[in-house]
Design an enzyme around this catalytic site. Structure first.
Site, short mmCIF file in Angstrom:
data_model
loop_
_atom_site.label_atom_id
_atom_site.label_comp_id
_atom_site.label_asym_id
_atom_site.label_seq_id
_atom_site.Cartn_x
_atom_site.Cartn_y
_atom_site.Cartn_z
N LYS A 116 0.81 -1.23 0.00
CA LYS A 116 0.00 0.00 0.00
C LYS A 116 0.84 1.27 0.00
O LYS A 116 0.38 2.31 -0.48
CB LYS A 116 -0.97 -0.02 1.18
CG LYS A 116 -1.85 -1.28 1.29
CD LYS A 116 -2.58 -1.63 0.00
CE LYS A 116 -3.09 -3.07 0.04
NZ LYS A 116 -3.53 -3.58 -1.26
N GLU A 200 -2.69 7.71 7.73
CA GLU A 200 -3.61 8.49 6.89
C GLU A 200 -4.55 9.29 7.77
O GLU A 200 -4.92 8.83 8.86
CB GLU A 200 -4.50 7.53 6.06
CG GLU A 200 -3.87 7.02 4.79
CD GLU A 200 -4.84 6.13 4.00
OE1 GLU A 200 -4.41 5.60 2.98
OE2 GLU A 200 -6.00 5.98 4.43
N HIS A 235 -16.03 -5.43 7.24
CA HIS A 235 -15.26 -5.42 6.00
C HIS A 235 -15.69 -6.50 5.01
O HIS A 235 -14.96 -6.84 4.09
CB HIS A 235 -13.76 -5.50 6.29
CG HIS A 235 -13.29 -4.37 7.16
ND1 HIS A 235 -13.43 -3.06 6.79
CD2 HIS A 235 -12.74 -4.35 8.40
CE1 HIS A 235 -12.97 -2.28 7.75
NE2 HIS A 235 -12.56 -3.05 8.75
N ARG A 292 -7.63 -7.96 -9.59
CA ARG A 292 -8.31 -9.23 -9.90
C ARG A 292 -9.75 -8.93 -10.33
O ARG A 292 -10.21 -7.79 -10.23
CB ARG A 292 -8.35 -10.10 -8.65
CG ARG A 292 -9.07 -9.39 -7.50
CD ARG A 292 -9.56 -10.30 -6.40
NE ARG A 292 -10.53 -9.62 -5.58
CZ ARG A 292 -10.25 -8.83 -4.55
NH1 ARG A 292 -8.99 -8.60 -4.22
NH2 ARG A 292 -11.21 -8.24 -3.87
C1 MV4 Z 1 -10.14 4.34 5.98
C2 MV4 Z 1 -11.30 4.82 6.64
C3 MV4 Z 1 -11.28 6.13 7.06
N1 MV4 Z 1 -10.19 6.90 6.86
N2 MV4 Z 1 -9.09 5.15 5.80
C4 MV4 Z 1 -11.49 -0.21 5.59
C5 MV4 Z 1 -11.13 -1.22 4.54
C6 MV4 Z 1 -9.92 -0.71 3.89
N3 MV4 Z 1 -9.98 -0.92 2.48
C7 MV4 Z 1 -9.85 0.72 4.25
N4 MV4 Z 1 -10.88 0.98 5.22
C8 MV4 Z 1 -11.07 2.25 5.71
N5 MV4 Z 1 -10.05 3.08 5.53
C9 MV4 Z 1 -9.13 6.39 6.25
N6 MV4 Z 1 -8.05 7.17 6.08
C10 MV4 Z 1 -12.36 3.96 6.80
C11 MV4 Z 1 -12.26 2.65 6.35
C12 MV4 Z 1 -13.40 1.84 6.58
C13 MV4 Z 1 -14.13 1.32 5.52
C14 MV4 Z 1 -13.79 1.58 4.19
C15 MV4 Z 1 -14.52 1.07 3.16
C16 MV4 Z 1 -15.63 0.29 3.43
C17 MV4 Z 1 -15.99 0.01 4.72
C18 MV4 Z 1 -15.25 0.52 5.77
C19 MV4 Z 1 -15.63 0.23 7.09
C20 MV4 Z 1 -14.89 0.73 8.12
C21 MV4 Z 1 -13.77 1.51 7.87
#
Ligand code: MV4
Length: 502
Positions: A116, A200, A235, A292
């Site tokens: 990442k 982040e 998730h 993918r």
């Molecule tokens: C985040 C976020 C808030 N701020 N990054 C969760 C899965 C991963 N792909 C990244 N995720 C998140 N990253 C920042 N800087 C909140 C989440 C997140 C989330 C993101 C997408 C879909 C569902 C989620 C559920 C909780 C937190």
């Protein structure tokens, strides 16, 4: 040209890939573990080979065995599906080395996007907006405190080797920074063998919106618009739809361009997905790229009218994309729900077991991607997803109504399924109105609880109520009313019910 494809996967996705192969006149080779001897993908394949014991580490993750089968069977290509070896750069490289086409991107693209921190760097270089934060691994704890003060609390600490929510930590208070960073690093080390973490800014109530892209081996990249995936539980995506209810044509065009730039930055070829988080003001930030085919790809196929697996195969064959960006349009609305063999009324406990009866929904605008059949035993070794139900409607309203109808027509006995839970999601006002973000599930618990008094079968409660009404009437009116009329409410209910419940 590819004549025979080995599908290095199982379940619904293996069958779905083989369907497109069959339409293209391409022979298919299945591989299976001990637990999958009688699985549908084994029956569907033109030929199938045993590759090892049930645990995936001893079968579906064994690159050596899979390549051996590919050679023995004369397959010229391997499709990895999703999960298992699909985002394994070494496997892509090994296929290349052994002269077998890997239906997916090259090792460089998988590796760059899999890490990442390197992904963030490449995106910044390509002018794709990323969440404000660090671009180097955090090693010095004092420096971490400084950086975080600069970004401003709250922040997320994420493992560079993580993704999809694994190895994430939210920090809200300055006093917790040092502990959180060191804990995140040792967790990352234990989980991924790599302690690199980055920081982040925390985006408070984001939407998860992803863009489908296709790139060929000649440098052409197009996007196939977005999928709204904010309905997630731990998730795990539960419902996906396209178009996103919050998207505007302007932001869609901008994000689409950003997604194409992201793919071009790593010379991407194949099908891929750029994940963004989007805030309420429609500011969007690159989160990660999935290199993918994804579980939710069918909603894009339905609304854009493109078979993504056929495109993957054409790209692997070195053919140029046949369409340009301006040829692609979204038409109508598609929604997918994932049906799991789990007890949503009992803490989502997995419910492996034998399917006693299955009636899949049919009709206009309904697609069912599954692999289960009557008498099939869902193994406990793999993901408990049984199938995906995908509906299309001219409008979002029609798509929701059709999805409710299709779920109502969907009958599975023998195992518990998430169908009752999905019914409840479709009744939540925020979903119906298209006003939801990634907090949807936690914010709407009151609508999503099991209906304890009728456990999802409210029609039975209605029948009992009608019966008591009848008894009450019987008592009150016995002397005056002829018996023929007395039974009417009960009998009518029964008749109506038997017709409707077909
Ligand atoms: C985040 C976020 C808030 N701020 N990054 C969760 C899965 C991963 N792909 C990244 N995720 C998140 N990253 C920042 N800087 C909140 C989440 C997140 C989330 C993101 C997408 C879909 C569902 C989620 C559920 C909780 C937190």
């Amino acid at each position: 040209m590819i004549k025979k494809v080995l599908v290095a996967n199982r379940g619904e996705i293996a069958v779905r890939i083989m369907r497109s192969c069959r339409e293209m006149g391409i022979k298919t080779v299945g591989v299976f573990s001990e637990a999958d001897r009688s699985s549908m993908h084994v029956r569907y394949a033109d030929e199938a080979y045993f590759i090892g014991p049930s645990p995936s580490a001893e079968s579906y993750l064994r690159m050596d065995r899979i390549l051996e089968v590919a050679k023995k069977s004369g397959a010229d290509a391997i499709h990895p599906g999703y999960g298992f070896l699909s985002e394994n750069a070494s496997f892509s490289a090994l296929c290349q080395k052994e002269g077998i086409i890997f239906i997916g991107p090259d090792p460089y693209a998988i590796e760059t996007m899999g890490d990442k921190i390197t992904a963030r760097k490449s995106m910044i270089a390509a002018n794709v907006p990323v969440v404000p934060g660090t671009t180097e691994p955090i090693t010095d704890l004092k420096k971490a405190v400084e950086v975080i003060k600069e970004i401003g609390l709250p922040v997320m600490i994420k493992a560079s080797a993580g993704g999809g929510g694994k190895g994430m930590r939210l920090v809200k208070e300055e006093s917790k920074i040092i502990d959180a960073v060191s804990a995140a690093r040792s967790e990352a080390k234990a989980a991924f063998g790599d302690d690199a973490v980055y920081i982040e800014k925390y985006i408070a109530s984001p939407h998860h919106i992803e863009f489908q892209i296709l790139g060929d081996k000649h440098g052409n990249v197009v996007h196939l618009f977005e999928r709204e995936c904010s309905v997630q539980r731990r998730h795990q995506k539960v419902v996906e739809e396209t178009p996103s209810p919050i998207m505007t044509p302007e932001v869609r065009a901008q994000m689409g361009e950003a997604a194409v730039a992201a793919a071009k930055a790593v010379n991407y070829h194949g099908a891929g997905t750029i994940e963004f988080i989007v805030d309420d003001n429609l500011n969007y930030y690159f989160l990660e790229m999935n290199t993918r085919l994804q579980v939710e790809h069918p909603i894009t196929e339905r609304v854009v009218g493109v078979d993504l697996v056929k495109q993957q195969i054409n790209i692997a064959n070195g053919l140029p994309l046949k369409f340009k960006q301006e040829d692609l349009k979204q038409s109508g609305h598609a929604i997918e729900v994932r049906i799991y063999a789990e007890d949503s009324d009992n803490n989502f406990m997995p419910s492996p077991g034998t399917i006693k009866h299955i009636t899949e929904p049919l009709g206009l605008g309904v697609r069912h991607d599954g692999y289960a059949y009557e008498g099939y035993e869902i193994p406990m070794y793999y993901d408990p997803m049984i199938s995906k139900l995908i509906v299309w409607g001219e409008t979002r309203e029609e798509a929701i109504a059709r999805l409710k109808r299709a779920l109502y027509n969907y009958k599975i006995t023998g195992v518990k399924t998430s169908i009752p839970y999905l019914h409840r999601i479709l009744e939540v006002p925020a979903f119906v109105e298209g006003r939801y973000n990634t907090h949807f599930i936690e914010e709407n618990q009151q609508y999503l609880q099991p209906r304890r008094h009728c456990s999802g079968r409210c029609e039975d409660v209605a029948a009992i109520t009608a019966f008591f009404d009848y008894l009450t009437k019987l008592e009150k009116l016995q002397p005056a009313v002829p018996s023929k009329e007395l039974g009417s409410s009960w009998k009518d209910f029964g008749r109506k019910r038997s017709i409707l419940r077909l």
